[in-house]
Scaffold this active site. Sequence first.
Site, PDB file in Angstrom:
ATOM      1  N   LYS A 124       0.720  -1.596  -0.002  1.00  0.00           N
ATOM      2  CA  LYS A 124       0.423  -0.049  -0.613  1.00  0.00           C
ATOM      3  C   LYS A 124       0.753   1.093  -0.080  1.00  0.00           C
ATOM      4  O   LYS A 124       0.339   2.186  -0.233  1.00  0.00           O
ATOM      5  CB  LYS A 124      -1.008  -0.035   0.932  1.00  0.00           C
ATOM      6  CG  LYS A 124      -1.929  -0.363   1.312  1.00  0.00           C
ATOM      7  CD  LYS A 124      -3.372  -1.016  -0.062  1.00  0.00           C
ATOM      8  CE  LYS A 124      -4.500  -1.491   0.259  1.00  0.00           C
ATOM      9  NZ  LYS A 124      -4.832  -1.953  -0.713  1.00  0.00           N
ATOM     10  N   GLU A 146      -9.725   5.600   3.252  1.00  0.00           N
ATOM     11  CA  GLU A 146     -10.379   4.815   3.670  1.00  0.00           C
ATOM     12  C   GLU A 146      -9.374   3.351   3.925  1.00  0.00           C
ATOM     13  O   GLU A 146      -8.829   3.094   2.743  1.00  0.00           O
ATOM     14  CB  GLU A 146     -12.144   4.223   2.521  1.00  0.00           C
ATOM     15  CG  GLU A 146     -11.337   2.636   2.016  1.00  0.00           C
ATOM     16  CD  GLU A 146     -10.501   3.380   0.495  1.00  0.00           C
ATOM     17  OE1 GLU A 146     -10.489   5.122   0.233  1.00  0.00           O
ATOM     18  OE2 GLU A 146      -9.365   3.135   0.482  1.00  0.00           O
ATOM     19  N   SER A 413       2.287  -9.445  -0.911  1.00  0.00           N
ATOM     20  CA  SER A 413       1.694  -8.451  -0.887  1.00  0.00           C
ATOM     21  C   SER A 413       2.115  -7.676   0.820  1.00  0.00           C
ATOM     22  O   SER A 413       1.769  -6.743   0.712  1.00  0.00           O
ATOM     23  CB  SER A 413      -0.207  -8.165  -1.025  1.00  0.00           C
ATOM     24  OG  SER A 413      -1.257  -8.835  -0.478  1.00  0.00           O
TER      25      SER A 413
END
Lengths: 442, 274
Positions: A124, A146, A413
């Site tokens: 991210k 969010e 991830s």
Amino acid sequence: MSQTVVPPTNRSAADAPARRLSSSTISGMDIGGASSGVPDALGHFGPYGGAYVPETLMIAVHQLADEYDRALKDPEFRRQFEYYIREFAGRPTRLYFAQRLTDYAGGAKIFLKREDLAHTGAHKINNTIGQGLLTVRMGKKRIIAETGAGQHGVATATAAAAFGMTCDVYMGAEDIRRQSLNVFRMRLLGSRVISVETGSRTLKDATNEAMRDWMGSVEHTHYIIGSVVGPHPFPRIVRDFQSVIGQETRRQSIEMFGRLPDCVVACVGGGSNAAGMFYPLVDDAQVQLVGVEAGGRGAALGQHSATLSLGRPGVLHGSLSYVLQNAEGQTADVHSISAGLDYPGVGPEHAYWKDTGRVKYSSVTDDEALEAFELLAQREGILPALESSHAIAAAVKIARTLDKDKIVVINLSGRGDKDVMEVSRLMELRSQAATDAKGAPQ
Amino acid sequence: MTDRLTQCLTRLRAEKRTVLCPFITAGYPDMRHLGGMLMALQNAGAGMVELGFPFSDPVADGPVIQESYRLALEKGADVGGILAEVRGAREAGFKLPLLAMISFSILFRYGTPRLAAEAAAAGIDGFILPDVTLEEAPAVIEEIGRHGLAGCLLVAPTTPPERRRAIGALCTGFVYYLSVTGITGERTSLPADLSANLLELRRLTDRPVCVGFGVSTPQQVQALSGLADGVIVGSALIRCITREMAADKPDVVRAVGELAGALSAPLTANNNGC
């Protein structure tokens, strides 16, 4: 961000990915690396994408698209992005040979793209650095986001702290419960975490609330959407910033194997880690691309988050894509063991890839993901995020069917530290259920 | 555009009048009161009515309308049920133009041509499209136009002038001007530059203009008289229904009628309705 920070430019052209360079390429960094021709100027990926939001937001959406186009043409922006993802986020992440997992599967060699080792523990950060730099360029002082699992929230809070902006993160109350570690991390980083009590109190509802905030704050606030969803240009921008994952994988594969992998597997909720991994490989037809969705507890609507596998085209959160909804367009309840995949929509480019057949989408259940979580922990010494555990479960099944000279890459991830409390709770429930079953009269 | 809506909008311009456009949620507090509330709004002097089709994820709406949508959906509100009530209201003598505020998610999944055809047959005059942008709107407006329905698009305080003009040119009903930068819900005061913004918008488009978001009191309605063709009030009416439902013997039809009457009083000195 301080203007005095001038990242050094010591990368040579030799570091550039060994591939055709798109028009968006200026230096060694190849943000996006577009060659597929999507999206078009209005953000359409085939029939999908576009912008379906209240007019109030369009000024910000246009401002963002314009600023991004300018930034792509600005070598200084590329230098800054490159600098922060290298020096701050710790890129490139490793492509690691999972020897014992490979032995376990008994087929193709399995490699892990270690996004879990990126700063903040997931992919991210690539996007929040990129969009954080765009926010600075736009002169906005406040960021909202969010978050589901909290990884995007933490990455946004991190970028806000690093670049000196205030940050409010919307998070569903249910997710706050199951991801309490990340909530605390965000607060430590100086962000406010706003609990969302509406609807199913998960990622979808957090996204609604962030958009409502933006409706009133649009002139001074940038909304850093965390996945390849939302109105144009978000799906493109997030994909482009995340495509560093696929570019590195591509380069590392050529260095390590002298060729590209045979199969690349990534989990798909909104789809940002998968889009970033797949996009630089979509033109290489010999590489099989597999997206793995959350199959939850079963195929009935409400029991899973397998949007591409079981949903239909529809509109949610500003773009046309596959959606889980009823016959009148009302969004359905969804479920996943993993808060980051617990979402009824998916990025429009994934819808496009599904329809064109370029990427195959499958799903694995909660239980399979939990098993994969334990499997990687015990066979490789790596705690994966529950999201990534879905990709591991699917990849092991695929590797098993392939010859030993084939190569499978899993996009790992994120790391699983955030999930250990939830996993512990689920394991207790499970052992309790097993005890009850044993004790019950036959 | 239907004759009903065309005649109303033409007359308002000719007589330089402003009418009240109350918003209610279809299916809130329940479906059986919908027809009665429409008639009560007509009798209270409203000029047009805006009917919200409940949606699970309305990002432009504040807590009051969100909650009404949630409860309506929980009670089973669906397109067929709403249109049946509208048809019944038309048969019972409801004559005002009726605009459906409908999210594109519903339109797309139901099928825009199918929903437009069924809505037109039931007596709806147009769609307000809160999340269809200028870029995506031409195809949608053309499709619903084939069934005689008008398309109304939003213009926000943040919309630049040339875009306001383009949106106006595309609207086949009225332009829905958002008085505030933000979501629906009552505001104690309206932006100081609202009247200047409305006058500016009137210069940019000759389409009729209705103004809404944040308008809740007769004083605010009066302040907007003469600046727009219609003034939309939503959350205040929904809150009134919610309050009434908590009463001993709730009469939502009466309550809605009374509030609409009070809101439209500043506009209807000599002229009622459309």
